[in-house]
Design a protein around this motif. Structure first.
Motif, PDB file in Angstrom:
ATOM      1  N   LEU A  44     113.846  22.885  18.609  1.00 30.78           N
ATOM      2  CA  LEU A  44     112.436  23.281  18.595  1.00 30.78           C
ATOM      3  C   LEU A  44     111.910  23.344  17.164  1.00 30.78           C
ATOM      4  O   LEU A  44     110.782  22.927  16.883  1.00 30.78           O
ATOM      5  CB  LEU A  44     112.267  24.645  19.270  1.00 30.78           C
ATOM      6  CG  LEU A  44     112.658  24.741  20.751  1.00 30.78           C
ATOM      7  CD1 LEU A  44     112.502  26.167  21.243  1.00 30.78           C
ATOM      8  CD2 LEU A  44     111.804  23.801  21.590  1.00 30.78           C
ATOM      9  N   LYS A  45     112.753  23.863  16.272  1.00 31.61           N
ATOM     10  CA  LYS A  45     112.356  23.984  14.867  1.00 31.61           C
ATOM     11  C   LYS A  45     112.139  22.612  14.245  1.00 31.61           C
ATOM     12  O   LYS A  45     111.198  22.410  13.459  1.00 31.61           O
ATOM     13  CB  LYS A  45     113.430  24.750  14.097  1.00 31.61           C
ATOM     14  CG  LYS A  45     113.019  25.138  12.690  1.00 31.61           C
ATOM     15  CD  LYS A  45     114.089  26.001  12.034  1.00 31.61           C
ATOM     16  CE  LYS A  45     113.655  26.403  10.633  1.00 31.61           C
ATOM     17  NZ  LYS A  45     114.689  27.247   9.970  1.00 31.61           N
ATOM     18  N   ASN A  49     108.732  21.475  12.584  1.00 33.72           N
ATOM     19  CA  ASN A  49     108.681  21.084  11.169  1.00 33.72           C
ATOM     20  C   ASN A  49     108.180  19.652  10.992  1.00 33.72           C
ATOM     21  O   ASN A  49     107.472  19.344  10.021  1.00 33.72           O
ATOM     22  CB  ASN A  49     110.068  21.228  10.541  1.00 33.72           C
ATOM     23  CG  ASN A  49     110.466  22.686  10.366  1.00 33.72           C
ATOM     24  OD1 ASN A  49     109.615  23.572  10.380  1.00 33.72           O
ATOM     25  ND2 ASN A  49     111.754  22.943  10.220  1.00 33.72           N
ATOM     26  N   LYS A  50     108.545  18.772  11.927  1.00 35.70           N
ATOM     27  CA  LYS A  50     108.085  17.383  11.859  1.00 35.70           C
ATOM     28  C   LYS A  50     106.567  17.319  11.978  1.00 35.70           C
ATOM     29  O   LYS A  50     105.892  16.596  11.228  1.00 35.70           O
ATOM     30  CB  LYS A  50     108.737  16.567  12.976  1.00 35.70           C
ATOM     31  CG  LYS A  50     108.340  15.098  12.969  1.00 35.70           C
ATOM     32  CD  LYS A  50     109.003  14.350  14.119  1.00 35.70           C
ATOM     33  CE  LYS A  50     108.555  12.893  14.138  1.00 35.70           C
ATOM     34  NZ  LYS A  50     109.148  12.146  15.290  1.00 35.70           N
ATOM     35  N   ASN A  57     100.914  16.054   5.245  1.00 32.69           N
ATOM     36  CA  ASN A  57     100.664  14.737   4.630  1.00 32.69           C
ATOM     37  C   ASN A  57      99.211  14.314   4.833  1.00 32.69           C
ATOM     38  O   ASN A  57      98.571  13.766   3.918  1.00 32.69           O
ATOM     39  CB  ASN A  57     101.597  13.686   5.235  1.00 32.69           C
ATOM     40  CG  ASN A  57     103.039  13.879   4.799  1.00 32.69           C
ATOM     41  OD1 ASN A  57     103.303  14.469   3.748  1.00 32.69           O
ATOM     42  ND2 ASN A  57     103.975  13.391   5.601  1.00 32.69           N
ATOM     43  N   GLU A  58      98.706  14.572   6.036  1.00 23.22           N
ATOM     44  CA  GLU A  58      97.311  14.219   6.322  1.00 23.22           C
ATOM     45  C   GLU A  58      96.365  15.043   5.448  1.00 23.22           C
ATOM     46  O   GLU A  58      95.368  14.520   4.928  1.00 23.22           O
ATOM     47  CB  GLU A  58      97.008  14.462   7.804  1.00 23.22           C
ATOM     48  CG  GLU A  58      95.653  13.928   8.238  1.00 23.22           C
ATOM     49  CD  GLU A  58      95.426  14.032   9.739  1.00 23.22           C
ATOM     50  OE1 GLU A  58      94.273  13.803  10.172  1.00 23.22           O
ATOM     51  OE2 GLU A  58      96.392  14.348  10.468  1.00 23.22           O
ATOM     52  N   ASN A 110      94.255  30.734  15.845  1.00 22.76           N
ATOM     53  CA  ASN A 110      94.244  29.957  17.093  1.00 22.76           C
ATOM     54  C   ASN A 110      94.152  28.456  16.825  1.00 22.76           C
ATOM     55  O   ASN A 110      93.633  27.699  17.647  1.00 22.76           O
ATOM     56  CB  ASN A 110      93.082  30.387  17.998  1.00 22.76           C
ATOM     57  CG  ASN A 110      93.231  31.806  18.504  1.00 22.76           C
ATOM     58  OD1 ASN A 110      94.333  32.235  18.843  1.00 22.76           O
ATOM     59  ND2 ASN A 110      92.134  32.540  18.537  1.00 22.76           N
ATOM     60  N   GLY A 111      94.662  28.051  15.666  1.00 18.57           N
ATOM     61  CA  GLY A 111      94.647  26.639  15.308  1.00 18.57           C
ATOM     62  C   GLY A 111      95.731  25.850  16.027  1.00 18.57           C
ATOM     63  O   GLY A 111      96.530  26.394  16.796  1.00 18.57           O
ATOM     64  N   LYS A 112      95.751  24.547  15.748  1.00 20.73           N
ATOM     65  CA  LYS A 112      96.699  23.665  16.430  1.00 20.73           C
ATOM     66  C   LYS A 112      98.148  24.037  16.137  1.00 20.73           C
ATOM     67  O   LYS A 112      99.012  23.911  17.009  1.00 20.73           O
ATOM     68  CB  LYS A 112      96.440  22.216  16.009  1.00 20.73           C
ATOM     69  CG  LYS A 112      95.135  21.644  16.539  1.00 20.73           C
ATOM     70  CD  LYS A 112      94.974  20.184  16.136  1.00 20.73           C
ATOM     71  CE  LYS A 112      93.678  19.598  16.688  1.00 20.73           C
ATOM     72  NZ  LYS A 112      93.505  18.171  16.298  1.00 20.73           N
ATOM     73  N   LEU A 113      98.408  24.509  14.920  1.00 19.89           N
ATOM     74  CA  LEU A 113      99.776  24.869  14.560  1.00 19.89           C
ATOM     75  C   LEU A 113     100.254  26.069  15.379  1.00 19.89           C
ATOM     76  O   LEU A 113     101.374  26.076  15.903  1.00 19.89           O
ATOM     77  CB  LEU A 113      99.853  25.184  13.068  1.00 19.89           C
ATOM     78  CG  LEU A 113     101.264  25.325  12.479  1.00 19.89           C
ATOM     79  CD1 LEU A 113     102.033  24.022  12.614  1.00 19.89           C
ATOM     80  CD2 LEU A 113     101.197  25.745  11.023  1.00 19.89           C
ATOM     81  N   GLN A 114      99.403  27.066  15.500  1.00 15.76           N
ATOM     82  CA  GLN A 114      99.746  28.255  16.285  1.00 15.76           C
ATOM     83  C   GLN A 114      99.937  27.896  17.758  1.00 15.76           C
ATOM     84  O   GLN A 114     100.885  28.354  18.405  1.00 15.76           O
ATOM     85  CB  GLN A 114      98.645  29.311  16.147  1.00 15.76           C
ATOM     86  CG  GLN A 114      98.926  30.594  16.922  1.00 15.76           C
ATOM     87  CD  GLN A 114      97.815  31.619  16.775  1.00 15.76           C
ATOM     88  OE1 GLN A 114      97.076  31.610  15.802  1.00 15.76           O
ATOM     89  NE2 GLN A 114      97.687  32.498  17.750  1.00 15.76           N
TER      90      GLN A 114
END
Length: 318
Positions: A44-45, A49-50, A57-58, A110-114
């Protein structure tokens, strides 16, 4: 020794609940430690991380593009017309706005990462919850806490006191009931403790006989089934013939009965055995016990007659 310190608030809750259920099993978990120690977490990590690296990078590309535009504007400042400068400045501002919006969408609240983090953990958390529930039920825990979150992750059915509190706080608004008869009684559904007794529905038969017998006593009146159902619902109980002695005491106090009768019945080796229990609240809270046995070939009316003779005699003594 535990590396994590239990919060004072959680400790107080643990001590308070332990005092209420001193004879019951209470446990706790550390969900963060479980997730950290989960052997599938490395996969999962890696996924997480990927994705983070791709977004970083973006973000860097967007930042570099803005820097390039600024350098171009600075280097060409003397050669550009005012109109062109305005256009380039506007373009830079739009790129900066896009960059800030991108950062907010990815790393903001509540962003995409979260959301991705929650998405990856969701099946693991569900599996942990299922395991906790299984352990709680199989090992008969009353409550299981999560000390890393300070909340309850498992609670035994029947411990929710919400409806009871609502009942108490709303009592003053309840319409006054009619004057109760001299003696109110209730006969709980007797439990069948063998498949043979269950197949003949002996528990319901003996309950019906005893109820009919008590109804014939002078100034005796059965508590309405509706009152019992409401009391059981308030207390979080489901079936009458699955109540233990303490739960029957709670229901009996809630319905304000004077006398309650309960117990279980068995059919084995050609014998019907009745384990009778009853309480006369006018004399205290003591559970009185009496065993009866008849031959299977005898009719249930005989067993009921023996029980009623006994109850009639004992009630008069009280």
């Amino acid at each position: 020794m535990m590396k994590r310190t239990i919060s004072i608030f959680t400790a107080i809750i643990l001590l308070f609940v332990a005092s209420l259920f001193s004879a019951e099993k209470i446990g706790y978990i550390d969900s963060e430690k479980i997730i950290y120690g989960y052997k599938g977490s490395s996969n999962l990590k890696n996924q997480y991380n990927k994705l983070v690296a791709e977004w970083e990078n973006e973000a860097q590309d967007k930042k570099s593009a803005i820097k390039k535009l600024r350098n171009e504007l600075e280097n060409q400042d003397l050669m550009l017309s005012e109109e062109t400068k305005k256009k380039k400045k506007k373009e830079i501002q739009e790129k900066e706005k896009e960059y800030e919006q991108f950062l907010k969408e990815i790393w903001g609240e509540n962003g995409k990462l979260q959301k991705k983090h929650e998405e990856l953990l969701k099946p693991v958390i569900e599996e942990i919850s299922n395991i906790i529930e299984k352990i709680g039920e199989e090992d008969e825990y009353v409550i299981i806490f999560d000390i890393s979150k300070g909340n309850i992750v498992f609670v035994k059915t029947g411990l929710d006191l919400t409806e009871r509190v609502l009942y108490e706080i709303n009592k003053e608004f309840t319409v006054v009931s009619p004057v109760k008869p001299e003696t109110e009684f209730y006969v709980f559904l007797f439990e069948n403790i063998s498949s043979e007794a269950e197949s003949q529905n002996l528990g319901r038969q003996i309950s019906t006989f005893i109820r009919a017998g008590l109804n014939k006593f002078a100034k005796f009146e059965a508590v309405e089934g509706r009152r019992v159902s409401e009391a059981m619902s308030l207390l979080g109980f489901m079936k009458e013939d699955e109540l233990d002695d303490n739960q029957i005491l709670l229901v009996s106090r809630r319905i304000d009965a004077d006398i309650v009768v309960f117990g279980h019945i068995d059919l084995s080796s050609g014998k019907i055995t009745l384990k009778l229990k009853w309480i006369n609240f006018n004399s205290g809270n003591e559970i009185i016990k009496k065993d009866f046995t008849i031959d299977e070939r005898d009719k249930m009316e005989k067993l009921a007659g023996d029980v009623m003779t006994y109850l009639g005699r004992e009630i008069k003594k009280k």
